[in-house]
Scaffold this active site. Structure first.
Site, PDB file in Angstrom:
ATOM      1  N   HIS A   1      24.989  48.580  19.185  1.00  0.00           N
ATOM      2  CA  HIS A   1      24.839  48.494  20.614  1.00  0.00           C
ATOM      3  C   HIS A   1      25.994  49.290  21.577  1.00  0.00           C
ATOM      4  O   HIS A   1      25.107  49.990  22.654  1.00  0.00           O
ATOM      5  CB  HIS A   1      24.473  47.206  20.745  1.00  0.00           C
ATOM      6  CG  HIS A   1      22.986  46.483  20.329  1.00  0.00           C
ATOM      7  ND1 HIS A   1      21.845  46.963  20.721  1.00  0.00           N
ATOM      8  CD2 HIS A   1      22.703  46.035  19.261  1.00  0.00           C
ATOM      9  CE1 HIS A   1      20.850  46.036  19.933  1.00  0.00           C
ATOM     10  NE2 HIS A   1      21.950  45.291  19.244  1.00  0.00           N
TER      11      HIS A   1
ATOM     12  N   GLN B   1      22.385  43.543  26.035  1.00  0.00           N
ATOM     13  CA  GLN B   1      21.794  42.891  25.613  1.00  0.00           C
ATOM     14  C   GLN B   1      21.101  41.647  26.868  1.00  0.00           C
ATOM     15  O   GLN B   1      20.221  40.750  26.449  1.00  0.00           O
ATOM     16  CB  GLN B   1      22.191  42.014  24.394  1.00  0.00           C
ATOM     17  CG  GLN B   1      21.750  43.314  23.278  1.00  0.00           C
ATOM     18  CD  GLN B   1      22.208  43.309  21.748  1.00  0.00           C
ATOM     19  OE1 GLN B   1      23.022  42.345  21.059  1.00  0.00           O
ATOM     20  NE2 GLN B   1      20.778  42.440  21.423  1.00  0.00           N
TER      21      GLN B   1
ATOM     22  N   CYS C   1      17.425  41.507  14.879  1.00  0.00           N
ATOM     23  CA  CYS C   1      18.264  41.854  16.281  1.00  0.00           C
ATOM     24  C   CYS C   1      17.361  41.490  17.369  1.00  0.00           C
ATOM     25  O   CYS C   1      16.153  41.081  17.453  1.00  0.00           O
ATOM     26  CB  CYS C   1      18.154  43.764  16.363  1.00  0.00           C
ATOM     27  SG  CYS C   1      19.178  44.147  17.927  1.00  0.00           S
ATOM     28  N   LEU C   2      18.266  40.235  18.621  1.00  0.00           N
ATOM     29  CA  LEU C   2      17.494  40.200  19.403  1.00  0.00           C
ATOM     30  C   LEU C   2      16.842  40.462  20.221  1.00  0.00           C
ATOM     31  O   LEU C   2      15.723  39.497  21.040  1.00  0.00           O
ATOM     32  CB  LEU C   2      18.467  39.008  20.292  1.00  0.00           C
ATOM     33  CG  LEU C   2      19.607  37.970  18.775  1.00  0.00           C
ATOM     34  CD1 LEU C   2      20.543  37.013  20.402  1.00  0.00           C
ATOM     35  CD2 LEU C   2      18.647  36.898  18.530  1.00  0.00           C
TER      36      LEU C   2
ATOM     37  N   HIS D   1      26.198  46.457  13.346  1.00  0.00           N
ATOM     38  CA  HIS D   1      24.987  47.071  14.384  1.00  0.00           C
ATOM     39  C   HIS D   1      24.842  46.774  15.755  1.00  0.00           C
ATOM     40  O   HIS D   1      24.513  47.296  16.796  1.00  0.00           O
ATOM     41  CB  HIS D   1      24.102  44.783  13.794  1.00  0.00           C
ATOM     42  CG  HIS D   1      23.129  44.838  14.612  1.00  0.00           C
ATOM     43  ND1 HIS D   1      21.978  44.912  14.716  1.00  0.00           N
ATOM     44  CD2 HIS D   1      23.019  44.799  15.705  1.00  0.00           C
ATOM     45  CE1 HIS D   1      20.735  45.097  15.398  1.00  0.00           C
ATOM     46  NE2 HIS D   1      21.747  44.790  16.323  1.00  0.00           N
ATOM     47  N   GLU D   2      26.607  45.330  15.905  1.00  0.00           N
ATOM     48  CA  GLU D   2      26.685  45.377  17.293  1.00  0.00           C
ATOM     49  C   GLU D   2      27.797  46.678  17.883  1.00  0.00           C
ATOM     50  O   GLU D   2      27.282  46.651  18.796  1.00  0.00           O
ATOM     51  CB  GLU D   2      27.639  44.644  17.659  1.00  0.00           C
ATOM     52  CG  GLU D   2      27.415  42.804  17.146  1.00  0.00           C
ATOM     53  CD  GLU D   2      25.892  42.748  17.597  1.00  0.00           C
ATOM     54  OE1 GLU D   2      25.406  43.021  18.774  1.00  0.00           O
ATOM     55  OE2 GLU D   2      25.218  42.076  16.296  1.00  0.00           O
TER      56      GLU D   2
ATOM     57  N   GLY E   1      25.057  37.618  16.311  1.00  0.00           N
ATOM     58  CA  GLY E   1      25.933  38.236  16.883  1.00  0.00           C
ATOM     59  C   GLY E   1      24.648  39.182  18.681  1.00  0.00           C
ATOM     60  O   GLY E   1      23.448  38.733  18.571  1.00  0.00           O
TER      61      GLY E   1
HETATM   62 ZN   LIG Z   1      20.799  43.432  18.336  1.00  0.00          ZN
END
Ligand SMILES: [Zn+2]
Length: 180
Positions: free
Chosen positions: A142, A51, A96-97, A138-139, A46
């Protein structure tokens, strides 16, 4: 379509308040196309717009996690609201990226329901469990400027901070040596 660099912790942009998408126009579609390409390139499950340097309330989730085929277009959530979370929870390692190589156990609701607008401008409701529910939470975090590091205790937080700072120093040094 183009790849966008991932904004990594401790970049303060990740704490930038996000803004609702007004009209879904060409720019919105271009941003989402870039997000899709970037998420695939980084093997992410995701990705949130913040990000990749946009403060818009958009995130995407890879289709196979959402119960579809891996060749399907990722699910696009515009102006999402998580409207229900199950009381039943599950703890699992999460990555997480924006924190490459770092995984922390996070307790999340096992099931989640999110209301959002799709790229076609139509409202939809997504309900999922397990990995899908985790990805939505999670998203959505953000978009509320909440990060993986906010879930760990002070000792681990320091460790992650140091590791991420070292990583960005190494990256900067690498870029410099490439430029020379
Ligand atoms: Zn993340």
């Amino acid at each position: 379509m183009s790849l966008r660099p991932i904004v990594k912790f401790p970049d303060p942009f990740l704490r930038q308040p996000t803004v609702a998408v007004g009209e879904i126009d060409e720019a919105t579609r271009a941003l989402v196309a870039d997000m899709v390409e970037t998420m695939y390139a980084k093997n992410g499950a995701g990705l949130a717009a913040i990000q990749v340097g946009s403060d818009l309330k958009i995130f995407i989730i890879e289709a196979s996690i959402a119960g579809g085929d891996e060749n399907d277009h990722p699910i696009v959530f515009i102006n999402p609201t998580v409207e229900w979370l199950s009381e039943e929870t599950e703890t699992a390692d999460e990555g997480c990226l924006s924190f490459p190589g770092i995984y922390v156990p996070i307790k999340r609701s096992l099931r989640a329901r999110t209301r959002a607008t799709g790229l076609d401008g139509k409202p939809f409701v997504a309900e999922g469990e397990g990995l899908y529910a985790r990805a939505m939470q999670h998203e959505n975090d953000h978009l509320n400027n909440k990060l993986l590091i906010d879930y760990v205790g002070p000792v681990k937080r320091q460790l992650i901070k140091r590791r991420m700072e070292k990583m960005s120093e190494e990256e900067a040094a690498e870029l410099q040596s490439v430029g020379e």
